[in-house]
Scaffold this motif. Structure first.
Motif: not given
Length: 668
Positions: A423, A425, A438, A440, A665
């Motif tokens: 993954e 970010d 943010h 992801r 986040e």
């Protein structure tokens, strides 16, 4: 009195210098009582009215008044008072002329006037010296300032407007040892006496104002400008002017030092009938145009040095060059002079205003350094040259670019510990959010293709958060050392195109986002960047195979601060992943050639030549490398790889140093 054949030219020349913003900086006025009054039909009252209007303007602006009286003058028998003569004046009637001492005393005594400087170029002009007792007995009780420069003693004739012509030359070329300004003082008087024979130049100074903010100064001193001592024309301008002069008249040579006065003399000569009817007429026109252009360049340089005195640096000038689109070869030994000159002489293109490219450069300086006041002063320069629209267009363009440059997407592949990440970010930087937003994104597969698709998803997510018409151009890709050694992020396939086609990609090391140790690393990098910015040379420490062959010694040198600036690897080592792992915690910037780069090239020289443009020049260089023209490229910047950590990146990393990793986040 006889006709003064040089009066008109002398008056206009002095007026040009005194109202030049880069020299005398006086305000030019037009109209009945304008700042230049030349007439064969003046009356004493005309002179007094013009003086009253000038005093009124100076009082309203709390300004210094500079006045010059040029022409004929006389003193009455048994007296030393100077009388300034006009159309019907006779030496037999003091009422038919103007008492100069009284005129100057009344001007200096007017409340609100910050001081008076008077230049008197007449016969017997020392008689213009006012009586200090009369000044002290005025309404201001003597709390005023007055400086007077005179052409001759009270019993002497003044001939040929010598004072005015000599003074004009001094102000154009500057005065050695005078500092940043030229004042009516002993130094100026000594210089003028050395230039003028047959008459005694005199000087009177009265200063009794305890609240004055600065000394009375007549003009900015050209000699305080670095390039002035060796002339106001740089290598490019001199080369082109010498070529044009030779093609026009082979027997004509230029002075060794091209001062403003020398340029003015050459221009005056080209305007004479003798010059216009001799030699190649086309090249005559070219010489005339070049001299006028170079004179204006010299004026512009002085203006910029004065307006931007507090912020002028080499880095500022180089940044303005890059922003305005001037090529690297525009830089010369005198950076400001040579950039202005190159823009004016070499950059003009067909069917566009002659000063457009210079206006773009000046606008870049205003944009990078200026307050509204600075922009206003430089806009006046653009208006005088007829390029105010180009100046304003450039300012608007740069403002859009600054907003666009501040907006960027940071993509991190930090989770790729051994191979490719599962993954990625992403943070959107430059919005109005308190912390970067943010996101992801899962990789469909833990490989190059899956990573490219995840980056594409991050781009789509970022674009969806931007209001129209904002566009996302800048992408920072942070990755571990093993990926930085083998992967070129700008070549990642995103949707239908490579990432670097429509985006400027800058490569970062994800280790500086690691909260376990990055605070110390980044503090050291910040200190290193400050030292690099102050360096007069290119701050790249180059290492070769001999250094990399002994990794223990290299590690010891790294720990003791040997490689704490930019590090250049002069070849592509087979162990590049290990080399980067070792260097990245210490050096904020690392450069090396691609594995398929042409061998035998001097990468040091290439980086040194382009250093001031990096890292901004790398994305377009990579795009150019994809074009067919790259096949014939001998040494290409597109062959240079770089991991770059600048102030913007370190600032982005700051929340991670405080271990607020989840902060972005939480803003979702």
């Amino acid at each position: 009195m006889g006709t003064l054949s040089r009066l008109d030219a002398a008056a206009r020349g002095l007026h040009d210098v005194l109202t030049d913003p880069t020299l005398g900086a006086c305000v030019s006025r037009t109209g009945k009582h304008g700042s230049l009054v030349v007439s064969a039909a003046l009356t004493p009252e005309d002179v007094r009215d013009a003086m009253r209007e000038a005093v009124r303007r100076a009082r309203a602006d709390n300004a210094v008044l500079v006045t010059a009286l040029l022409g004929h003058g006389f003193t009455a028998p048994q007296q030393s008072d100077l009388y300034y003569m006009v159309a019907d004046s006779t030496t037999g009637s003091t009422m038919s002329a103007v008492n100069v001492g009284q005129l100057l005393t009344e001007a200096a005594d007017e409340p609100g006037v910050e001081g008076v400087i008077a230049l008197i170029d007449t016969c017997h002009s020392a008689g213009a010296m006012p009586d200090a007792g009369r000044i002290a007995g005025g309404v201001r009780a003597g709390r005023t300032r007055l400086s007077v420069l005179t052409a001759a003693a009270a019993d002497q004739a003044a001939r040929g407007m010598r004072l005015t012509l000599a003074l004009t030359d001094v102000l154009r070329d500057g005065l050695a040892g005078a500092g940043s300004t030229v004042r009516v003082d002993t130094l100026l008087t000594k210089e003028l006496r050395g230039r003028i024979t047959g008459q005694t130049v005199g000087q009177f100074d009265y200063d009794n104002d305890p609240y004055a903010q600065e000394q009375l100064w007549l003009a900015h001193n050209m000699r305080s400008i670095p390039c002035a001592a060796g002339g106001v024309v740089g290598p490019v301008g001199r080369h082109d002017l010498e070529e044009a002069v030779t093609m026009w008249r082979a027997d004509t040579t230029l002075p060794t030092t091209l001062t403003r006065a020398a340029l003015q003399n050459l221009y005056d000569f080209t305007c004479q009938a003798e010059a216009q009817n001799a030699g190649d007429l086309d090249w005559h026109g070219r010489v005339t145009h070049l001299v006028a252009t170079l004179s204006e360049c010299a004026r512009t340089v002085v203006l910029l040095n004065n307006v931007l005195a507090e912020v002028m640096t080499s880095d500022l000038l180089r940044s303005a060059r890059l922003l305005s689109g001037l090529p690297h070869e525009a830089e010369g030994p005198e950076l400001l002079r040579d950039l202005v000159e190159y823009a004016a002489v070499r950059e003009p293109r067909q069917y566009e205003p002659a000063w457009k490219r210079t206006a773009r450069f000046v606008a870049a300086l205003a944009h990078l350094s200026g307050t509204n006041e600075t922009v206003g002063k430089l806009r006046e320069w653009a208006r005088d040259l007829g390029v105010v629209t180009d100046f304003n267009d450039a300012l608007a363009e740069y403002a859009r670019k600054r907003q666009q440059d501040g907006l960027r997407l940071v993509v991190s592949l930090a989770s790729a510990l051994t191979d490719w990440p599962e993954e990625v970010d992403a943070w959107l930087v430059g919005t109005d959010e308190r912390l970067p937003v943010h996101g992801r994104f899962r990789c469909e597969s833990a490989d190059r293709v899956g990573t490219g698709r995840a980056i594409g998803a991050a781009l789509a997510w970022a674009r969806g958060r931007l209001p129209a018409p904002a566009q996302l151009t800048n992408v920072d890709v942070a990755a571990p050392a093993h990926l930085l050694a083998s992967w070129r992020p700008e070549e990642a396939k995103v949707d239908r195109r490579l990432l670097g086609v429509n985006h400027d990609v800058v490569v970062r090391w994800s280790g500086r986002m690691d909260p376990a140790e990055n605070a110390e690393l980044n503090d050291a990098a910040r200190k290193a960047l400050v030292g690099m910015a102050d360096s007069a040379t290119v701050p790249v420490e180059w290492i070769g195979t001999s250094v990399l062959d002994d990794r223990q010694i290299l590690e010891q040198e790294l720990m003791t601060g040997r490689y704490d600036t930019a590090v250049g690897i002069d070849h592509h080592p087979e162990t590049l992943p290990d080399v980067l792992e070792q260097l990245l915690p210490y050096a904020p910037i690392i450069l090396w050639p691609r594995p398929d780069a042409r061998h035998g090239h001097d990468w040091r020289t290439l980086v040194q030549r382009t250093w001031r443009t990096l890292p901004d020049a790398l994305p377009p260089a990579y795009r150019k490398r994809w074009s067919p023209e790259h096949n014939g490229c001998a040494a290409c910047l597109g062959d240079v790889r770089a991991v770059w950590h600048d102030e913007a990146w370190l600032e982005f990393c700051r929340p991670f140093e405080q271990r607020f990793v989840t902060g972005p986040e939480e803003e979702m």
